[in-house]
Design a protein around this motif. Structure first.
Motif, PDB file in Angstrom:
ATOM      1  N   SER A   1       0.825  -1.204   0.000  1.00 22.80           N
ATOM      2  CA  SER A   1       0.000   0.000   0.000  1.00 22.80           C
ATOM      3  C   SER A   1       0.863   1.259   0.000  1.00 22.80           C
ATOM      4  O   SER A   1       0.617   2.203  -0.764  1.00 22.80           O
TER       5      SER A   1
ATOM      6  N   ASN B   1       1.385   4.095  -3.088  1.00 17.88           N
ATOM      7  CA  ASN B   1       1.228   5.541  -2.931  1.00 17.88           C
ATOM      8  C   ASN B   1       2.472   6.285  -3.394  1.00 17.88           C
ATOM      9  O   ASN B   1       2.384   7.362  -4.000  1.00 17.88           O
TER      10      ASN B   1
ATOM     11  N   LYS C   1       2.525   6.426  -7.165  1.00 20.80           N
ATOM     12  CA  LYS C   1       1.612   7.445  -7.674  1.00 20.80           C
ATOM     13  C   LYS C   1       2.262   8.825  -7.644  1.00 20.80           C
ATOM     14  O   LYS C   1       2.022   9.652  -8.519  1.00 20.80           O
TER      15      LYS C   1
ATOM     16  N   LEU D   1       4.738  10.139   3.691  1.00 13.87           N
ATOM     17  CA  LEU D   1       4.583   8.688   3.839  1.00 13.87           C
ATOM     18  C   LEU D   1       5.356   8.175   5.053  1.00 13.87           C
ATOM     19  O   LEU D   1       4.906   7.261   5.742  1.00 13.87           O
TER      20      LEU D   1
END
Length: 623
Positions: free
Chosen positions: A86, A90, A93, A152
């Motif tokens: 996950s 991200n 992206k 993040l």
């Protein structure tokens, strides 16, 4: 067999079938309940004198404990892989698909294409503006990516904090349920409590990889995969976490609290002793382990790659390469190089061949202005073929020469004449042959009398601080991607994209500076530090900046695909073990209906015996 014996046997059987019917009805009612394990009734016959009957009736849960333990291990692995997949998704992206409009490699290509156009017509104001605009977009994209990486990392930090709180809560809940199990009789209520305990352990396995054992009393003991005791009737340790907010690139984990910029997990045992769970590698799977790895390794490397791009772009455009002058000293040969223009963070490289064999190796000496900046941070890089060594310049040229002599060893002779450094090898019969000595000072002026084409195109922050790679008080490179900006003076006077010499003045149409910038970014081979961990390669690599940017973007796509495949495989393994577990533990309504018919038949038979005994007793009483 007397009537009383028959009556007692029938009553015992009737009680056992009543319990069995109750268990079957409970199974059917909870057929879809999460965590419910199918029950069955276990009876034991008794023979006392001439009396035959049911001694006791126990309610048992039907499950394979070996499979259950495997299930918890696979659940821990699945939580680890899904958390990583996950986060990397991200991150991917943020970078964008290679070649897409918002991808870093595309924006970099737009910048170099603008330089190509400017090279063809350096006097064009619109082409100069296009170069500045594209460079600004590139710098802002690096800022955005760097901020995204740190966001993040902050998300992983918060994930660790929440998980630690949850683990403590689960251990507390486990204490309450476990004590009730030990104190309760072995009946349906005990089975329900064990279901509750298993749900707690199942949830705990999402955060930590665990192994469990159960003693004769029914009390459970829990240890981590690393062997640390978590629970033995009560929590063996209490976890703590000092969450940090607003993480930056230089906020990293360190065993020394004074150097640590992120939270660490502590464990306090019943005696009050405190230890560092991260330093002791307590967590090896599960969500906590994944977030620790993301925060302290995966995303740190992603930041290092961005910082390396920003640093290499800046130094490629601003650093001059001053090749040493060949000299001899008897049978020895080497080079002289002037150190005058070097600033903190600038380098001097010594290239040599080892004989026999002819292998080329390098020493990279990095200027620092204080001994407090030594040793160099890990971000300075280096490997066996390129040893990066910090040299304190505060003591003057003689001290610099002495430090370099210690670093290179007896295969070389190092001396100085004023600010000129001389390094020669050990002669024709020796084992070292010096083949190059180069200093790389940063040009901090956009133009000057007798100026050079190098320029500080990119600077550190809006204040326009030149980027030299300084290591004073920490590495200037760390987090540079978040601070890189186009030189404000260049934005104000775009003619400086062509004009670099004020006396005599460079012509507005001179191609020297645009050509240098384009060549340095797309053609020149540069040495990239191994600190970025790109492609898992630990050695310093030589490539162009354009190629390195493409590799960074593509490597992120490859990393997320690998993480997704790993997660998909782990989810398949988890689903497989769940299926095996449910074969025994899950309620099958058809099977329960069949069992209900058997119990009803047995109930009717025992009831018939009681009825018959009653009739016979009535007859006897009437005699």
């Amino acid at each position: 067999m007397g009537l009383s014996t028959s009556l007692n046997t029938a009553i015992g059987g009737l009680s056992a079938t009543q319990v069995g019917i109750g268990v079957v009805s409970q199974n059917v009612a909870n057929a879809g309940t999460t965590g419910y394990v199918r029950r069955s009734v276990s009876t034991a016959d008794s023979l006392s004198g001439l009396t035959i009957g049911v001694q006791n009736t126990q309610v048992q849960r039907l499950l394979d404990k070996i499979v259950q333990h495997q299930l918890w291990q696979e659940a821990s692995g699945a939580a680890y892989t899904s958390t990583r997949a996950s986060a990397l998704s991200n991150l991917d992206k943020l970078y964008g698909a290679p070649g897409s409009a918002t991808a870093l490699d595309t924006i970099f290509s737009q910048f170099t294409s603008a330089l190509q156009s400017l090279q063809n017509d350096p006097s064009s104001y619109s082409l100069r503006s296009q170069v500045i605009d594209n460079a600004t977009q590139l710098a802002r994209q690096l800022n955005t990516l760097s901020n995204g990486v740190q966001a993040l990392r902050a998300q992983a930090e918060n994930g660790i904090a929440n998980a630690v709180t949850k683990v403590n809560d689960l251990l507390g809940a486990l204490t309450k349920v476990n004590s009730r199990i030990v104190a309760a009789p072995n009946d349906s209520s005990t089975a329900t409590l064990k279901d509750q305990r298993d749900l707690i352990l199942s949830e705990l396995s999402q955060y930590v990889d665990i192994k469990t054992t159960e003693d004769a009393r029914g009390s459970v003991s829990v240890v981590t995969g690393s062997g640390t005791q978590l629970f033995d009737g009560q929590p063996s340790v209490t976890f703590g976490f000092d969450e940090h907010s607003g993480l930056g690139a230089d906020d990293q984990w360190n065993i020394d609290p004074a150097k640590r910029g992120v939270g660490t997990i502590t464990m306090k045992d019943s005696s009050g002793n405190v230890s560092d769970a991260i330093a002791n590698r307590i967590f090896r799977s599960g969500e906590i382990a994944a977030n620790i790895e993301l925060r302290d390794k995966t995303l740190v490397q992603a930041q290092a790659q961005l910082d390396e791009i920003a640093a290499q772009m800046s130094k490629a455009l601003s650093d001059r390469e001053i090749a040493g002058t060949a000299v001899t000293a008897g049978a020895a040969s080497g080079f002289d190089v002037d150190l005058t223009a070097l600033q903190s963070g600038n380098t001097v490289t010594l290239d040599y061949k080892v004989t026999p064999g002819g292998q080329t190796q390098r020493f990279t000496f990095v200027r620092v202005d204080s001994a407090a900046s030594l040793p160099l941070p890990a971000s300075a890089g280096g490997d066996a073929n390129n040893r990066v060594i910090g040299i304190d310049f505060s003591g003057g040229p003689a001290s610099v020469a002495a430090q370099i002599q210690v670093a290179v060893g007896p295969g070389f002779t190092v001396s100085n004449t004023g600010s000129t450094l001389r390094i020669v090898d050990d002669g024709a019969a020796g084992t070292r042959d010096v083949i190059g000595l180069t200093s790389r000072p940063t040009n901090t002026a956009l133009s000057s009398a007798g100026g050079t084409a190098e320029l500080p195109f990119f600077v550190d922050g809006s204040a326009g601080t030149p980027f030299t790679g300084s290591c004073e008080g920490g590495s200037q490179t760390v987090g540079y991607a978040a601070r890189i900006a186009v030189n404000p003076a260049l934005v104000a006077d775009r003619s400086l994209l062509a004009v670099y010499n004020t006396s005599p003045a460079t012509a507005q149409g001179d191609t020297t500076r645009p050509k240098l910038m384009l060549d340095r970014l797309t053609q020149s081979q540069r040495s990239f530090t191994n600190a970025v961990g790109l492609d898992g390669n630990g050695a310093t690599s030589n490539t162009t900046i354009a190629n390195f940017v493409q590799r960074v973007v593509s490597s992120q796509g490859q990393a997320v695909e690998a993480a997704k495949r790993l997660d998909e495989g782990q989810q398949v393994a988890l689903a497989s073990i769940q299926s095996r577990f449910q074969e025994t533990a899950q309620v099958n309504v058809d099977q329960e209906m069949s069992m209900l018919i058997e119990l009803q038949t047995a109930y009717a038979a025992n009831a018939r015996i009681i009825s018959t005994v009653k009739e016979m007793m009535d007859v006897l009483l009437r005699v």
